[in-house]
Design a protein around this motif. Structure first.
Motif, PDB file in Angstrom:
ATOM      1  N   PRO A 124       0.267  -5.526  12.865  1.00 43.12           N
ATOM      2  CA  PRO A 124       0.302  -6.514  13.957  1.00 43.12           C
ATOM      3  C   PRO A 124       1.159  -7.714  13.545  1.00 43.12           C
ATOM      4  O   PRO A 124       1.230  -8.041  12.354  1.00 43.12           O
ATOM      5  CB  PRO A 124      -1.167  -6.912  14.115  1.00 43.12           C
ATOM      6  CG  PRO A 124      -1.947  -5.782  13.534  1.00 43.12           C
ATOM      7  CD  PRO A 124      -1.108  -5.246  12.417  1.00 43.12           C
ATOM      8  N   ALA A 125       1.826  -8.342  14.508  1.00 42.94           N
ATOM      9  CA  ALA A 125       2.707  -9.469  14.208  1.00 42.94           C
ATOM     10  C   ALA A 125       1.975 -10.476  13.332  1.00 42.94           C
ATOM     11  O   ALA A 125       0.856 -10.875  13.634  1.00 42.94           O
ATOM     12  CB  ALA A 125       3.178 -10.123  15.502  1.00 42.94           C
ATOM     13  N   GLY A 126       2.593 -10.846  12.199  1.00 41.04           N
ATOM     14  CA  GLY A 126       1.980 -11.811  11.295  1.00 41.04           C
ATOM     15  C   GLY A 126       0.975 -11.180  10.348  1.00 41.04           C
ATOM     16  O   GLY A 126       0.401 -11.864   9.504  1.00 41.04           O
ATOM     17  N   GLY A 127       0.739  -9.869  10.466  1.00 41.31           N
ATOM     18  CA  GLY A 127      -0.172  -9.188   9.552  1.00 41.31           C
ATOM     19  C   GLY A 127       0.526  -8.832   8.249  1.00 41.31           C
ATOM     20  O   GLY A 127       1.692  -9.161   8.039  1.00 41.31           O
ATOM     21  N   THR A 128      -0.212  -8.170   7.367  1.00 41.08           N
ATOM     22  CA  THR A 128       0.358  -7.847   6.065  1.00 41.08           C
ATOM     23  C   THR A 128       0.691  -6.361   5.989  1.00 41.08           C
ATOM     24  O   THR A 128       0.001  -5.528   6.572  1.00 41.08           O
ATOM     25  CB  THR A 128      -0.641  -8.178   4.939  1.00 41.08           C
ATOM     26  OG1 THR A 128      -1.832  -7.425   5.173  1.00 41.08           O
ATOM     27  CG2 THR A 128      -0.974  -9.657   4.934  1.00 41.08           C
ATOM     28  N   LEU A 129       1.742  -6.048   5.229  1.00 41.86           N
ATOM     29  CA  LEU A 129       2.223  -4.671   5.153  1.00 41.86           C
ATOM     30  C   LEU A 129       1.167  -3.729   4.576  1.00 41.86           C
ATOM     31  O   LEU A 129       1.127  -2.556   4.909  1.00 41.86           O
ATOM     32  CB  LEU A 129       3.490  -4.589   4.293  1.00 41.86           C
ATOM     33  CG  LEU A 129       4.769  -5.217   4.857  1.00 41.86           C
ATOM     34  CD1 LEU A 129       5.956  -4.849   3.978  1.00 41.86           C
ATOM     35  CD2 LEU A 129       5.037  -4.767   6.273  1.00 41.86           C
ATOM     36  N   TYR A 130       0.327  -4.259   3.671  1.00 45.58           N
ATOM     37  CA  TYR A 130      -0.625  -3.375   3.007  1.00 45.58           C
ATOM     38  C   TYR A 130      -1.919  -3.198   3.813  1.00 45.58           C
ATOM     39  O   TYR A 130      -2.849  -2.557   3.360  1.00 45.58           O
ATOM     40  CB  TYR A 130      -0.950  -3.872   1.594  1.00 45.58           C
ATOM     41  CG  TYR A 130      -1.428  -5.304   1.513  1.00 45.58           C
ATOM     42  CD1 TYR A 130      -2.746  -5.635   1.797  1.00 45.58           C
ATOM     43  CD2 TYR A 130      -0.550  -6.329   1.158  1.00 45.58           C
ATOM     44  CE1 TYR A 130      -3.185  -6.947   1.737  1.00 45.58           C
ATOM     45  CE2 TYR A 130      -0.975  -7.646   1.102  1.00 45.58           C
ATOM     46  CZ  TYR A 130      -2.294  -7.945   1.392  1.00 45.58           C
ATOM     47  OH  TYR A 130      -2.719  -9.238   1.344  1.00 45.58           O
ATOM     48  N   ASN A 131      -1.937  -3.793   4.983  1.00 44.29           N
ATOM     49  CA  ASN A 131      -3.138  -3.704   5.803  1.00 44.29           C
ATOM     50  C   ASN A 131      -2.758  -3.223   7.202  1.00 44.29           C
ATOM     51  O   ASN A 131      -2.881  -3.936   8.177  1.00 44.29           O
ATOM     52  CB  ASN A 131      -3.800  -5.081   5.846  1.00 44.29           C
ATOM     53  CG  ASN A 131      -5.240  -4.992   6.279  1.00 44.29           C
ATOM     54  OD1 ASN A 131      -5.771  -3.891   6.448  1.00 44.29           O
ATOM     55  ND2 ASN A 131      -5.864  -6.137   6.489  1.00 44.29           N
ATOM     56  N   MET A 132      -2.248  -1.987   7.252  1.00 45.18           N
ATOM     57  CA  MET A 132      -1.739  -1.467   8.517  1.00 45.18           C
ATOM     58  C   MET A 132      -2.863  -0.941   9.396  1.00 45.18           C
ATOM     59  O   MET A 132      -3.879  -0.461   8.898  1.00 45.18           O
ATOM     60  CB  MET A 132      -0.763  -0.315   8.262  1.00 45.18           C
ATOM     61  CG  MET A 132       0.429  -0.670   7.433  1.00 45.18           C
ATOM     62  SD  MET A 132       1.607   0.702   7.387  1.00 45.18           S
ATOM     63  CE  MET A 132       2.476   0.466   8.925  1.00 45.18           C
ATOM     64  N   MET A 133      -2.614  -1.032  10.694  1.00 42.50           N
ATOM     65  CA  MET A 133      -3.501  -0.355  11.632  1.00 42.50           C
ATOM     66  C   MET A 133      -3.026   1.099  11.679  1.00 42.50           C
ATOM     67  O   MET A 133      -1.932   1.399  12.132  1.00 42.50           O
ATOM     68  CB  MET A 133      -3.347  -1.015  13.009  1.00 42.50           C
ATOM     69  CG  MET A 133      -4.254  -0.447  14.078  1.00 42.50           C
ATOM     70  SD  MET A 133      -3.734  -1.006  15.737  1.00 42.50           S
ATOM     71  CE  MET A 133      -4.145  -2.723  15.703  1.00 42.50           C
TER      72      MET A 133
END
Lengths: 563, 156
Positions: free
Chosen positions: A549-558
């Motif tokens: 999600p926009a502004g999220g972190t690469l290692y915490n993908m949905m």
């Protein structure tokens, strides 16, 4: 030799070996069109809307590496071209766009079809010119082509008042050019290169982060070689798809918002990032403070302003990527043992096994991802692949098996809907022996659908595969995830009959709902050698996953979406 | 990252629209212009701009690189060692008591630039910060108008 300004334009294009110009005439550029009529150096393709002329020249440039050229008239002709210029500028595409302008004597009087064209284009081109005397035209045109294709490429806009196109002056087209204020750096600093290779040799978990610069610099061969001899796993940005080739065991896939899990985890867990010509776009990095936070960074880029713009760089190298990687290769051979990274590669491959790119195929309804995979199976490297913008674009980047650089033509930075069809026409013009596919959506295709006429008239049989979900799908997806399913202005169930639409232009159309129908339609479209619509009725609510999600972190993908 | 003030001296080809390329760059990317002066460099095809700007380290680095990237830019000088001066003009009505004005002008490299029936115009040339001070101090003479010129700077 004495020529008028219009003859100079034609002569300059001949000297630059331009073989095709996309454009649309009008009052202020009529003198130039009169000379176009008289010449046989290049073909002029009359589009139906100026925006499409620029996208077509852009597709031509992206797929061939040559400078794309377009003509538009003053006022609305030019303003229609602006989206095309901005699209090319964001993705560093070499183009020269020539616009007519009202006569010098009328500039500033709010004359008919007058607009401050260079004032408008300034922030969306690499450079622009308002030519006020025909004697300057040879130099300006030479500079325009030189600036467009050298350094970090980009579009150059040349605005020529009507009286200048009629003015006679001496024509001498310069063979070579040096500009005292513009000297791109091609050769990387030798000491920096050595330091960078030493840093790689000392790293445990390095990753190659490959961007569009690898394509602009024609560096794919060198980058593949570098990956091979060092054994370093690689990730590609949207703009770099095709650089490594999807068969390459070292390629993890695309990274970023809709990248694959292993690629994003590689960035998150790396201790060294080797950035070959990317620009750290927000769609790639996610939340900056968490982006690759364990990694030292080597960044190679021909544009110094790209280095350190978004993140701090430990080993900056300004230079042409091909040149720089060639400089790195012998040092890397000597200092880096590819077996060293085996456990790192194994870990990343394991990530990929745990969370591969996937979708749930269905026997009752077509999945958009299946369509793209299927085209990949059937056409593979026989086709160039253009896209519009939205879900279909991301699925194409994820599921088409790209195998060579420039195979994928897409509007990355600006994300311009309506890009696909005209761009795919330019692709076909530059690569007549290949099939030109445009994956598009039921939203995007209607943004430049008038170009079907151009494709028919000038025999550019683009196959448009409409992944039709009767939604503006990407916005709908965000509304599903983040706006409580309030589908504000994204349900576009009211649609034209796409088959009749394309047929009315003289193309061929197919409406398909099953896998067999799709295979048959694609083969039929190829055999027809006509511009085609394949209106594929796909699952309306399919989402592009995984997602940061926009502004999220690469290692915490949905990784999944559950109701 | 903390914002700092920075003086830049930019040498550009003296051609049409070059100033709008620079001001457009600052506006488009959201950079500050605290002051900007421009004039041709004598006997050359160049102009010199002196730009006073401010921003954090990354922004300042980008400003320099983006200025370099403009095609007509020949040189961007970002020396820490500038001789920087700015001038100001101040109009004061003649009915004021000018006691001490002379001394003040002297302190700020100033003089009387013009005088008329009802007013005098004084001019000063000094460091930008001292101009700030001068313009505060001169208020006691109830000036009716004032203008400052923006910094000019030479690297040393």
């Amino acid at each position: 030799m004495e020529l008028n300004g219009s003859q100079m334009v034609v002569e300059a294009l001949a000297k630059e070996n331009v073989s095709v110009v996309f454009g649309y005439p009008g009052g202020a550029i009529m003198n130039v069109y009169d000379e176009v009529y008289k010449q046989d150096h290049f073909q002029h393709i009359l589009v139906k809307h100026e925006q499409a002329a620029i996208h077509a020249a852009d597709g031509y440039a992206r797929s061939s590496g040559e400078v794309g050229v377009a003509f538009v008239t003053s006022g609305p002709g030019f303003t229609n071209a602006v989206t095309g210029l901005a699209t090319a500028y964001m993705d560093s595409i070499p183009m020269v766009v020539i616009s007519g302008q009202v006569p010098i004597t009328m500039i500033g009087t709010d004359a008919f079809q007058e607009i401050d064209a260079v004032g408008i284009s300034r922030p969306c081109v690499k450079h622009n010119y308002l030519v006020k005397d025909a004697k300057d035209l040879p130099r300006v045109l030479k500079e325009a082509f030189y600036i467009a294709r050298s350094g970090r490429p980009g579009p150059v806009h040349v605005d020529i008042p009507k009286d200048v196109t009629a003015q006679v002056a001496k024509f001498h087209y310069p063979e070579n050019i040096t500009m005292q204020t513009y000297k791109p750096t091609y050769k990387g600093n030798v000491r920096q290169i050595k330091k960078a290779v030493d840093a790689i040799a000392n790293s445990k978990r390095p990753v190659l982060y490959i961007g569009g610069g690898a394509i602009n610099s024609n560096a794919a061969e060198q980058v593949r070689e570098f990956a091979k001899i060092t054994g370093i796993p690689a990730v590609e940005t949207l703009m770099a798809r095709g650089v490594m080739g999807d068969e390459n065991p070292l390629l993890l896939g695309m990274l970023g918002m809709h990248g694959c899990y292993s690629a994003n985890m590689a960035m998150s867990e790396a201790d060294l990032m080797i950035a070959f010509g990317p620009r750290f776009d927000d769609r790639v990095t996610g939340k900056l403070s968490e982006f690759a936070k364990h990694a030292k960074i080597i960044h190679v880029d021909i544009d110094p302003s790209s280095i350190g713009k978004i993140v701090d760089i430990d080993y900056p190298i300004v230079g042409d990527l091909k040149n720089v990687v060639e400089g790195m290769l012998p040092l890397a051979k000597e200092k880096i043992n590819p077996t060293k990274y085996k456990s790192w590669r194994d870990l990343l491959n394991r990530y990929n096994e745990i969370h591969p790119l996937k979708y749930d195929d269905s026997e009752t309804i077509l999945k958009p991802q299946w369509v793209i995979e299927r085209v990949g199976e059937l056409l593979d490297d026989k086709a160039f692949i253009s896209t519009d913008v939205g879900q279909h674009q991301m699925w194409t980047a994820q599921f088409y098996p790209f195998s060579f650089p420039r195979q994928f033509v897409t509007s990355g930075g600006l994300g311009t809907m309506g890009f696909g069809l005209p761009a795919a026409m330019g692709v076909k013009k530059a690569n007549p022996e290949k099939i030109s596919i445009n994956f598009t959506g039921d939203g995007s295709i209607l943004m430049n659908v008038q170009e079907l006429m151009t494709a028919v008239e000038f025999d550019m049989p683009v196959i448009n595969i409409i992944l039709n979900n009767k939604f503006l799908g990407m916005v709908r997806q965000w509304q599903t995830f983040f706006y409580d399913k309030r589908y504000s202005s994204t349900d576009i169930e009211v649609q034209p009959d796409f088959v009749k639409l394309v047929e009315s232009f003289g193309g061929v159309g197919y409406r398909v709902t099953t896998k067999d129908e799709f295979d048959k339609a694609l083969q039929d479209a190829i055999d027809s050698d006509k511009v085609a619509f394949i209106d594929v009725q796909v699952d309306r609510l399919e989402n592009v996953l995984p997602m940061v999600p926009a502004g999220g972190t690469l290692y915490n993908m949905m990784l999944e979406y559950k109701e | 990252m903390e914002n700092v003030r920075r003086v830049l001296s930019v040498i550009v080809i003296n051609e049409e629209a070059v100033l709008s390329r620079i001001s457009g760059l600052f506006a488009g990317r959201g950079y500050n212009i605290d002051s900007l002066t421009v004039a041709p460099v004598p006997n050359t095809e160049f102009s010199r701009l002196t730009i006073v700007t401010s921003g954090n380290k990354r922004v300042l680095e980008q400003i320099v690189k983006q200025l370099h990237k403009l095609i007509p830019t020949y040189k961007v000088i970002e020396s820490e060692e500038f001789v920087e001066k700015e001038m100001a003009l101040v109009k004061i009505p003649l009915n004021e008591d000018f006691n001490g004005l002379d001394a003040m002008l002297k302190a700020y490299n100033g003089t009387i630039a013009s005088s008329g029936e009802n007013f005098v115009v004084v001019m000063v040339a000094d460091d930008a910060k001292r101009i700030d001070n001068f313009l505060k101090a001169i208020k006691k003479y109830n000036p009716t108008d004032m203008v400052r010129g923006g910094s000019v700077a030479l690297d040393v």
